[in-house]
Design an enzyme around this catalytic site. Structure first.
Site, PDB file in Angstrom:
ATOM      1  N   ARG A  15     -30.185 -35.069  18.421  1.00  0.00           N
ATOM      2  CA  ARG A  15     -30.763 -34.315  17.291  1.00  0.00           C
ATOM      3  C   ARG A  15     -31.849 -35.155  16.591  1.00  0.00           C
ATOM      4  O   ARG A  15     -33.046 -34.885  16.739  1.00  0.00           O
ATOM      5  CB  ARG A  15     -29.642 -33.910  16.311  1.00  0.00           C
ATOM      6  N   ASP A  16     -31.439 -36.181  15.876  1.00  0.00           N
ATOM      7  CA  ASP A  16     -32.407 -36.965  15.100  1.00  0.00           C
ATOM      8  C   ASP A  16     -33.416 -37.631  16.038  1.00  0.00           C
ATOM      9  O   ASP A  16     -34.605 -37.736  15.742  1.00  0.00           O
ATOM     10  CB  ASP A  16     -31.651 -38.039  14.294  1.00  0.00           C
ATOM     11  N   HIS A 207     -26.589 -44.482   7.853  1.00  0.00           N
ATOM     12  CA  HIS A 207     -27.532 -43.803   8.776  1.00  0.00           C
ATOM     13  C   HIS A 207     -28.893 -44.469   8.563  1.00  0.00           C
ATOM     14  O   HIS A 207     -29.710 -44.013   7.774  1.00  0.00           O
ATOM     15  CB  HIS A 207     -27.566 -42.317   8.422  1.00  0.00           C
ATOM     16  N   HIS A 209     -32.495 -45.863   9.716  1.00  0.00           N
ATOM     17  CA  HIS A 209     -33.618 -45.897  10.667  1.00  0.00           C
ATOM     18  C   HIS A 209     -34.136 -47.333  10.688  1.00  0.00           C
ATOM     19  O   HIS A 209     -33.942 -48.095   9.735  1.00  0.00           O
ATOM     20  CB  HIS A 209     -34.690 -44.889  10.238  1.00  0.00           C
ATOM     21  N   CYS A 240     -38.087 -38.708  11.543  1.00  0.00           N
ATOM     22  CA  CYS A 240     -38.001 -37.429  10.847  1.00  0.00           C
ATOM     23  C   CYS A 240     -39.393 -36.819  10.771  1.00  0.00           C
ATOM     24  O   CYS A 240     -40.337 -37.487  10.360  1.00  0.00           O
ATOM     25  CB  CYS A 240     -37.439 -37.627   9.444  1.00  0.00           C
ATOM     26  N   ASN A 249     -33.748 -44.029  14.624  1.00  0.00           N
ATOM     27  CA  ASN A 249     -32.544 -44.655  14.081  1.00  0.00           C
ATOM     28  C   ASN A 249     -32.353 -45.989  14.769  1.00  0.00           C
ATOM     29  O   ASN A 249     -32.899 -46.222  15.844  1.00  0.00           O
ATOM     30  CB  ASN A 249     -31.316 -43.799  14.404  1.00  0.00           C
TER      31      ASN A 249
HETATM   32  P1  HMG Z   1     -38.416 -21.780   4.292  1.00  0.00           P
HETATM   33  O1  HMG Z   1     -39.704 -21.530   4.974  1.00  0.00           O
HETATM   34  O2  HMG Z   1     -38.402 -21.946   2.808  1.00  0.00           O
HETATM   35  O3  HMG Z   1     -37.310 -20.705   4.715  1.00  0.00           O
HETATM   36  O4  HMG Z   1     -37.773 -23.079   4.961  1.00  0.00           O
HETATM   37  P2  HMG Z   1     -37.171 -19.169   4.473  1.00  0.00           P
HETATM   38  O5  HMG Z   1     -35.734 -18.918   4.100  1.00  0.00           O
HETATM   39  O6  HMG Z   1     -38.267 -18.639   3.573  1.00  0.00           O
HETATM   40  O7  HMG Z   1     -37.398 -18.594   5.962  1.00  0.00           O
HETATM   41  C1  HMG Z   1     -38.645 -18.693   6.613  1.00  0.00           C
HETATM   42  C2  HMG Z   1     -38.477 -18.304   8.082  1.00  0.00           C
HETATM   43  O8  HMG Z   1     -37.592 -19.208   8.742  1.00  0.00           O
HETATM   44  C3  HMG Z   1     -37.848 -16.913   8.249  1.00  0.00           C
HETATM   45  O9  HMG Z   1     -38.341 -16.409   9.477  1.00  0.00           O
HETATM   46  C4  HMG Z   1     -36.378 -17.234   8.414  1.00  0.00           C
HETATM   47  O10 HMG Z   1     -35.675 -16.235   9.093  1.00  0.00           O
HETATM   48  C5  HMG Z   1     -36.436 -18.509   9.237  1.00  0.00           C
HETATM   49  P3  HMG Z   1     -39.553 -15.331   9.509  1.00  0.00           P
HETATM   50  O11 HMG Z   1     -39.083 -14.173   8.658  1.00  0.00           O
HETATM   51  O12 HMG Z   1     -40.742 -16.035   8.900  1.00  0.00           O
HETATM   52  O13 HMG Z   1     -39.737 -15.065  10.991  1.00  0.00           O
HETATM   53  N1  HMG Z   1     -35.261 -19.384   9.035  1.00  0.00           N
HETATM   54  C6  HMG Z   1     -34.513 -19.875  10.024  1.00  0.00           C
HETATM   55  N2  HMG Z   1     -34.589 -19.762  11.373  1.00  0.00           N
HETATM   56  C7  HMG Z   1     -33.654 -20.410  12.100  1.00  0.00           C
HETATM   57  N3  HMG Z   1     -32.672 -21.165  11.553  1.00  0.00           N
HETATM   58  C8  HMG Z   1     -32.560 -21.305  10.220  1.00  0.00           C
HETATM   59  C9  HMG Z   1     -33.516 -20.646   9.413  1.00  0.00           C
HETATM   60  N4  HMG Z   1     -33.708 -20.585   8.069  1.00  0.00           N
HETATM   61  C10 HMG Z   1     -34.765 -19.808   7.857  1.00  0.00           C
HETATM   62  N5  HMG Z   1     -31.599 -22.061   9.709  1.00  0.00           N
HETATM   63  C11 HMG Z   1     -35.825 -24.245   5.724  1.00  0.00           C
HETATM   64  C12 HMG Z   1     -36.520 -23.567   4.556  1.00  0.00           C
HETATM   65  C13 HMG Z   1     -34.639 -25.006   5.160  1.00  0.00           C
HETATM   66  C14 HMG Z   1     -35.323 -23.178   6.703  1.00  0.00           C
HETATM   67  C15 HMG Z   1     -36.817 -25.172   6.428  1.00  0.00           C
HETATM   68  O14 HMG Z   1     -37.373 -26.008   5.456  1.00  0.00           O
HETATM   69  C16 HMG Z   1     -36.195 -26.014   7.511  1.00  0.00           C
HETATM   70  O15 HMG Z   1     -35.781 -25.507   8.543  1.00  0.00           O
HETATM   71  N6  HMG Z   1     -36.137 -27.341   7.288  1.00  0.00           N
HETATM   72  C17 HMG Z   1     -35.536 -28.255   8.210  1.00  0.00           C
HETATM   73  C18 HMG Z   1     -36.381 -29.471   8.362  1.00  0.00           C
HETATM   74  C19 HMG Z   1     -35.716 -30.422   9.315  1.00  0.00           C
HETATM   75  O16 HMG Z   1     -35.048 -30.024  10.257  1.00  0.00           O
HETATM   76  N7  HMG Z   1     -35.905 -31.724   9.081  1.00  0.00           N
HETATM   77  C20 HMG Z   1     -35.341 -32.743   9.915  1.00  0.00           C
HETATM   78  C21 HMG Z   1     -33.868 -32.833   9.811  1.00  0.00           C
HETATM   79  S1  HMG Z   1     -33.323 -33.733   8.371  1.00  0.00           S
HETATM   80  C22 HMG Z   1     -33.413 -35.385   8.852  1.00  0.00           C
HETATM   81  O17 HMG Z   1     -33.914 -35.697   9.915  1.00  0.00           O
HETATM   82  C23 HMG Z   1     -32.823 -36.431   7.956  1.00  0.00           C
HETATM   83  C24 HMG Z   1     -31.473 -36.953   8.436  1.00  0.00           C
HETATM   84  O18 HMG Z   1     -31.577 -37.481   9.746  1.00  0.00           O
HETATM   85  C25 HMG Z   1     -30.963 -38.048   7.497  1.00  0.00           C
HETATM   86  C26 HMG Z   1     -32.015 -39.127   7.226  1.00  0.00           C
HETATM   87  O19 HMG Z   1     -32.453 -39.801   8.173  1.00  0.00           O
HETATM   88  O20 HMG Z   1     -32.360 -39.257   6.076  1.00  0.00           O
HETATM   89  C27 HMG Z   1     -30.427 -35.828   8.473  1.00  0.00           C
HETATM   90 MG    MG Z   2     -32.235 -39.483  10.245  1.00  0.00          MG
END
Ligand code: HMG
Ligand code: MG
Length: 302
Positions: A15-16, A207, A209, A240, A249
Site C-alpha cells: 500500500r504505502d 511508522h 519514513h 506519500c 518507509n
Molecule cells: P473529495 O474529492 O473531497 O471526495 O476527496 P468526495 O467525497 O467529494 O468525492 C469525490 C469523488 O471521489 C466522487 O466521485 C466519489 O464518489 C469518489 P465522482 O462523483 O467525482 O465520480 N470517492 C471515492 N472513490 C473511491 N473510494 C473512496 C471514495 N471517496 C470518494 N473511498 C477523499 C476526499 C478522502 C476521498 C480523497 O481526498 C482521498 O481519496 N484521499 C486519499 C489520499 C491518499 O490516499 N493518500 C495517501 C494515503 S495516506 C498516507 O500515505 C499516510 C500514511 O502512510 C501514514 C504516514 O506516513 O503519515 C497512512
Molecule cells: Mg506512510
C-alpha cells in the site's frame, strides 16, 4: 536500557510502498508480492487502499487485489480507507481489518483528505462505528507527527488529542507517521513521552519514513520507550503522493536485520523477505532501497 523481546512488524509496502509509483503495477504483481510477504512470516500485510482513484490511481485495483490474495489464517490484510465510501467497498470485498488516517496539521489534512482535522475526526468516528458494528478491526494512522511538509513543526498536543480520540472510539492501535522522515531520535522519544501521559504505549506503533536516513535510529529510540510495533516497507518502497519529496518507509529488511541482531524476535524469515524485495525491485527495475538487502543479496550472489 530495556527493549521488547519481540516486535511485531506491520508490512505496508503493497500500500504505502506502491501508492506513489508512477507506472501501473498490475494486480497480479501486487497479489504475488503480498503472498510472498505473508509467506515470509510477516503477521500483517497492508494490501491496498480504497481511496478515490482520482486522488491515488495506483490503488484503483485494490478490490481486485484483495479478493485475489490467497489469504493465510495467521496473517491480517488491512486495507486503508478514508471515509464511509471506502469502508463500504471494503465490506463488500470481505475485508476483516481497515486502517484509517488523519493528520496532525490542518494543511496536510486538507492536502491529503480535502478536509480539516475536525472534519477528519467526524469522518473517522463514523467509519469506526460502522466498521466495529460489522465486526471489522480498525487501526488508526496519524500523519506528520514529527514534522509537516507545509507547516514545519507540529504540536504534540494535537497528535495526542487525535490518538486519544481514535483509541477511545475503538481503534485497537494508532500508528505514528513520520510521513516525511524528518524526525530525529530525541524528538521521537519526546513524542512518545508526551503521548504516554494520555494513551497506553502498548497501543502505539512507529511508522517512520526514511527520507533523512533517521528511521532505524528513531525506531531504536522509541523501542526504549516501550514501542513494540513497527511499520516498514519491503525494499524501502514508497512515499506519500501528498508529501512531495518524501521517500519510502524504512525498509523491512533493515528493521529485521537490526532486530534479529539485537536478539529480538519478529517471526520473519530473512531469506524469504529478501526474495520478496528482489521480486518487486526487479519488476520496478531498480535496486532495493535497503542497505541490509543490498549487502545480503550481494553476499548471496558470492
Ligand atoms: P473529495 O474529492 O473531497 O471526495 O476527496 P468526495 O467525497 O467529494 O468525492 C469525490 C469523488 O471521489 C466522487 O466521485 C466519489 O464518489 C469518489 P465522482 O462523483 O467525482 O465520480 N470517492 C471515492 N472513490 C473511491 N473510494 C473512496 C471514495 N471517496 C470518494 N473511498 C477523499 C476526499 C478522502 C476521498 C480523497 O481526498 C482521498 O481519496 N484521499 C486519499 C489520499 C491518499 O490516499 N493518500 C495517501 C494515503 S495516506 C498516507 O500515505 C499516510 C500514511 O502512510 C501514514 C504516514 O506516513 O503519515 C497512512
Ligand atoms: Mg506512510
Amino acid at each position: 536500557m530495556s527493549f521488547p523481546g519481540q516486535v511485531k512488524i506491520v508490512e505496508v509496502g503493497p500500500r504505502d510502498g506502491l501508492q506513489n509509483e508512477a507506472g501501473t503495477v498490475p494486480a497480479e504483481i501486487k497479489v504475488q508480492l503480498i503472498e510472498m510477504l505473508a509467506d515470509a512470516g510477516l503477521p500483517v500485510v497492508e494490501s491496498g487502499a480504497f481511496v478515490s482513484p482520482k486522488w491515488v490511481p495506483q490503488m484503483a485495483t485494490s478490490a481486485e487485489v484483495f479478493t485475489r490474495i490467497r489469504r493465510r489464517d495467521d496473517v491480517s490484510y488491512p486495507m486503508l480507507v478514508p471515509n464511509l465510501k471506502g469502508l463500504e467497498i471494503a465490506l463488500a470485498a470481505g475485508v476483516e481489518e481497515v486502517a484509517l488516517f488523519a493528520a496532525s496539521t490542518e494543511t496536510f489534512s486538507q492536502k491529503n483528505t480535502n478536509c480539516s482535522i475536525a472534519e477528519s475526526i467526524e469522518r473517522f468516528n463514523a467509519v469506526i462505528d460502522e466498521a466495529l458494528a460489522a465486526g471489522v478491526k480498525v487501526r488508526g494512522y496519524i500523519s506528520c507527527v514529527l514534522g509537516c511538509p507545509y507547516e514545519g513543526e507540529v504540536s504534540f498536543d494535537t497528535v495526542s488529542m487525535i490518538a486519544q480520540k481514535m483509541l477511545e472510539k475503538g481503534c485497537y492501535e494508532v500508528s505514528l507517521g513520520d510521513t516525511i522522515g524528518v524526525g530525529t531520535a530525541g524528538l521521537a522519544t519526546e513524542l512518545i513521552e508526551v503521548l504516554s501521559r494520555q494513551v497506553p504505549v502498548a497501543q502505539l506503533a512507529a511508522h517512520f519514513h526514511d527520507t533523512y536516513g533517521q528511521a532505524l535510529a528513531n525506531i531504536h529510540a522509541v523501542m526504549q520507550c516501550g514501542i513494540a510495533v513497527v511499520d516498514s516497507s519491503v525494499a524501502g518502497l514508497g512515499g506519500c503522493p501528498y508529501a512531495k519529496g518524501a521517500t519510502g518507509n524504512v525498509a523491512t529488511e533493515d528493521v529485521v536485520y537490526m532486530l534479529h541482531g539485537m536478539g529480538i524476535e519478529t517471526g520473519v524469515d530473512m531469506g524469504k523477505l529478501l526474495e520478496a524485495g528482489r521480486f518487486i525491485s526487479d519488476f520496478l527495475g531498480r535496486e532495493p532501497v535497503s542497505r541490509a538487502a543490498t549487502a545480503l543479496l550481494r553476499k548471496q550472489a558470492g
